[in-house]
Design an enzyme around this catalytic site. Structure first.
Site, PDB file in Angstrom:
ATOM      1  N   ASP A  64       0.194 -30.678  17.324  1.00 60.40           N
ATOM      2  CA  ASP A  64      -0.707 -29.811  18.083  1.00 60.40           C
ATOM      3  C   ASP A  64      -2.166 -30.215  17.906  1.00 60.40           C
ATOM      4  O   ASP A  64      -2.967 -30.098  18.835  1.00 60.40           O
ATOM      5  CB  ASP A  64      -0.516 -28.351  17.659  1.00 60.40           C
ATOM      6  CG  ASP A  64       0.710 -27.715  18.308  1.00 60.40           C
ATOM      7  OD1 ASP A  64       1.302 -28.353  19.201  1.00 60.40           O
ATOM      8  OD2 ASP A  64       1.071 -26.587  17.927  1.00 60.40           O
ATOM      9  N   GLY A  65      -2.524 -30.706  16.709  1.00 55.48           N
ATOM     10  CA  GLY A  65      -3.901 -31.137  16.474  1.00 55.48           C
ATOM     11  C   GLY A  65      -4.293 -32.294  17.367  1.00 55.48           C
ATOM     12  O   GLY A  65      -5.403 -32.327  17.919  1.00 55.48           O
ATOM     13  N   ARG A 151     -16.673 -15.150  -2.596  1.00 53.77           N
ATOM     14  CA  ARG A 151     -15.992 -13.862  -2.570  1.00 53.77           C
ATOM     15  C   ARG A 151     -15.558 -13.547  -1.138  1.00 53.77           C
ATOM     16  O   ARG A 151     -15.894 -14.262  -0.195  1.00 53.77           O
ATOM     17  CB  ARG A 151     -16.951 -12.780  -3.080  1.00 53.77           C
ATOM     18  CG  ARG A 151     -17.466 -13.041  -4.493  1.00 53.77           C
ATOM     19  CD  ARG A 151     -18.633 -12.135  -4.804  1.00 53.77           C
ATOM     20  NE  ARG A 151     -19.754 -12.381  -3.925  1.00 53.77           N
ATOM     21  CZ  ARG A 151     -20.640 -13.350  -4.105  1.00 53.77           C
ATOM     22  NH1 ARG A 151     -20.510 -14.177  -5.128  1.00 53.77           N
ATOM     23  NH2 ARG A 151     -21.647 -13.518  -3.275  1.00 53.77           N
ATOM     24  N   ARG A 168     -14.047  -5.910   5.027  1.00 50.86           N
ATOM     25  CA  ARG A 168     -14.209  -7.077   4.172  1.00 50.86           C
ATOM     26  C   ARG A 168     -12.848  -7.745   4.008  1.00 50.86           C
ATOM     27  O   ARG A 168     -11.814  -7.081   3.994  1.00 50.86           O
ATOM     28  CB  ARG A 168     -14.784  -6.670   2.813  1.00 50.86           C
ATOM     29  CG  ARG A 168     -16.164  -6.044   2.911  1.00 50.86           C
ATOM     30  CD  ARG A 168     -16.714  -5.670   1.548  1.00 50.86           C
ATOM     31  NE  ARG A 168     -16.952  -6.852   0.716  1.00 50.86           N
ATOM     32  CZ  ARG A 168     -17.993  -7.675   0.863  1.00 50.86           C
ATOM     33  NH1 ARG A 168     -18.896  -7.442   1.819  1.00 50.86           N
ATOM     34  NH2 ARG A 168     -18.157  -8.716   0.068  1.00 50.86           N
ATOM     35  N   GLY A 182      -0.549 -19.879  16.844  1.00 52.06           N
ATOM     36  CA  GLY A 182      -1.097 -20.690  15.765  1.00 52.06           C
ATOM     37  C   GLY A 182      -1.459 -19.864  14.548  1.00 52.06           C
ATOM     38  O   GLY A 182      -0.647 -19.084  14.040  1.00 52.06           O
ATOM     39  N   LEU A 185      -0.774 -16.113  14.617  1.00 58.08           N
ATOM     40  CA  LEU A 185       0.587 -15.676  14.291  1.00 58.08           C
ATOM     41  C   LEU A 185       0.801 -15.623  12.779  1.00 58.08           C
ATOM     42  O   LEU A 185       1.383 -14.668  12.252  1.00 58.08           O
ATOM     43  CB  LEU A 185       1.599 -16.619  14.946  1.00 58.08           C
ATOM     44  CG  LEU A 185       3.077 -16.362  14.648  1.00 58.08           C
ATOM     45  CD1 LEU A 185       3.499 -14.990  15.128  1.00 58.08           C
ATOM     46  CD2 LEU A 185       3.943 -17.443  15.288  1.00 58.08           C
TER      47      LEU A 185
END
Length: 285
Positions: A64-65, A151, A168, A182, A185
Site C-alpha cells: 500500500d505504501g 508525554r 489527551r 488503514g 481501523l
C-alpha cells in the site's frame, strides 16, 4: 486499454522477476509498456515525470505504501492506478500475483471500472499564519501523534469552527474512506466503503471514556489544535500525511483539513467488490 506504465518497488520485487513477467505478458498481448527508471529493465524506460500523457493505466507493484507514493507522483497526470500486491494486507491493491494473468485478461476485455476517490487537504497554521508551502493532500490519512518519547498530547477537535472534543492521548487520525481500512481501523475507527464522501476522525489511545470516532461529511472542515501542556516542550507533536510527509508541531499549532479538489483514480476489476476484499484480507470465508 493499450498503453501502460509499470512502477515497481525493488525492495518487494528484488530481481524484478514479477515485473519482467508482467512486461512480457503485456507486450505479448500487443500493449505498449513504459517502465520507470526505478524498475530498470530492458525496453522503453522513463521516470515518472516523463510518462506520456496518453498512458491509460499505471500498474504499481508493491504494498500500500508503494501504491500511495505512486498515486501522489501521478496525480497531476490523472492516470488510473492498478495495484499488484507484493506487500501484506494490501487494501489498495486489486491483484494478487498468483492470479495476475487472469486479472489482466479481464482488463483486456474491458471488464473493469475506474473508481474516483476523494482526497483531503491539510494546511498547517503556526502563530495564526498559514504555511502555504506545507499544504499537502492525503489519499489515506492525516495523522497527528505525540513527538518521540514525549508525554501524551492534548488536542482540540473543531468541526466547521465549533469545538466538539477536547482530550489527551497519543494523537488523532483524520482519514478518507480509502484510508478507513488503514491506521484508522487499527485504532478502532469505522470501516467505510471507499465510494463514500466523508471524513473520519479517530482518537489514538485517548485518556478519556468519552472520546470516540466521529464521521462528518466531505463538505465539513476539520481543525485540530495542539493544546498547551503543563510542561511545554519545543516539539509537542508530529503531523504525518500518508506515511510520508511529516512536520513537527508546537503548542497552539493548528491543522485545517478539508476535502481536496484532486481525486485519485483506481482501477477495479468486475467481480472484485470492496466487501469481497474485506472478507479476503481478514481471512473470512
Amino acid at each position: 486499454m493499450k498503453k501502460f506504465c509499470i512502477i515497481a518497488n525493488r525492495d518487494k520485487d528484488e530481481n524484478l522477476t514479477i515485473t519482467q513477467t508482467m512486461l512480457e505478458f503485456l507486450e505479448a498481448n500487443g500493449k505498449t509498456v513504459y517502465v520507470t527508471e526505478e524498475s530498470c529493465l530492458e525496453g522503453s524506460y522513463t521516470d515518472v515525470s516523463g510518462i506520456p500523457k496518453d498512458v491509460e493505466c499505471a500498474i504499481v507493484l508493491g504494498g500500500d505504501g508503494t501504491i500511495l507514493q505512486a498515486a501522489h507522483d501521478l496525480l497531476q497526470l490523472d492516470i488510473p492506478i492498478l495495484g499488484v500486491n507484493l506487500g501484506t494486507l494490501g487494501f489498495l491493491a486489486e491483484i494478487e500475483t498468483l492470479t495476475m494473468k487472469q486479472a489482466f485478461s479481464k482488463l483486456f476485455l474491458n471488464q473493469y471500472n475506474i473508481e474516483s476517490r476523494m482526497m483531503i487537504d491539510a494546511t498547517v497554521f503556526k502563530e495564526g499564519q498559514s504555511l502555504s508551502s506545507h499544504k499537502v493532500s492525503a489519499i489515506n490519512d492525516v495523522v497527528i501523534t505525540r513527538s518521540g518519547f514525549s508525554r501524551i498530547i492534548g488536542v482540540s477537535i473543531f468541526i466547521n469552527g465549533e469545538v466538539v472534543q477536547n482530550y489527551r492521548g497519543d494523537g488523532v487520525i483524520i482519514s478518507t474512506p480509502t484510508g478507513s481500512t488503514g491506521y484508522n481501523l487499527s485504532a478502532g475507527g469505522p470501516i467505510v466503503t471507499p465510494k463514500a464522501e466523508m471524513i473520519m476522525i479517530t482518537p489514538i489511545c485517548p485518556h478519556s471514556l468519552n472520546a470516540r470516532s466521529i464521521i462528518v461529511t466531505s463538505d465539513d472542515t476539520v481543525e485540530i489544535q495542539i493544546r498547551e501542556s503543563k510542561k511545554t516542550q519545543e516539539e509537542e507533536a508530529i503531523v504525518t500525511v500518508d506515511g510520508s510527509f511529516s512536520m513537527e508541531l508546537q503548542a497552539n499549532d493548528r491543522i485545517l483539513i478539508k476535502k481536496a479538489k484532486e481525486r485519485v483514480k483506481l482501477v477495479r476489476l468486475e467481480g472484485h467488490s470492496f466487501f469481497h476484499l474485506l472478507r479476503t484480507k481478514f481471512g473470512d470465508k
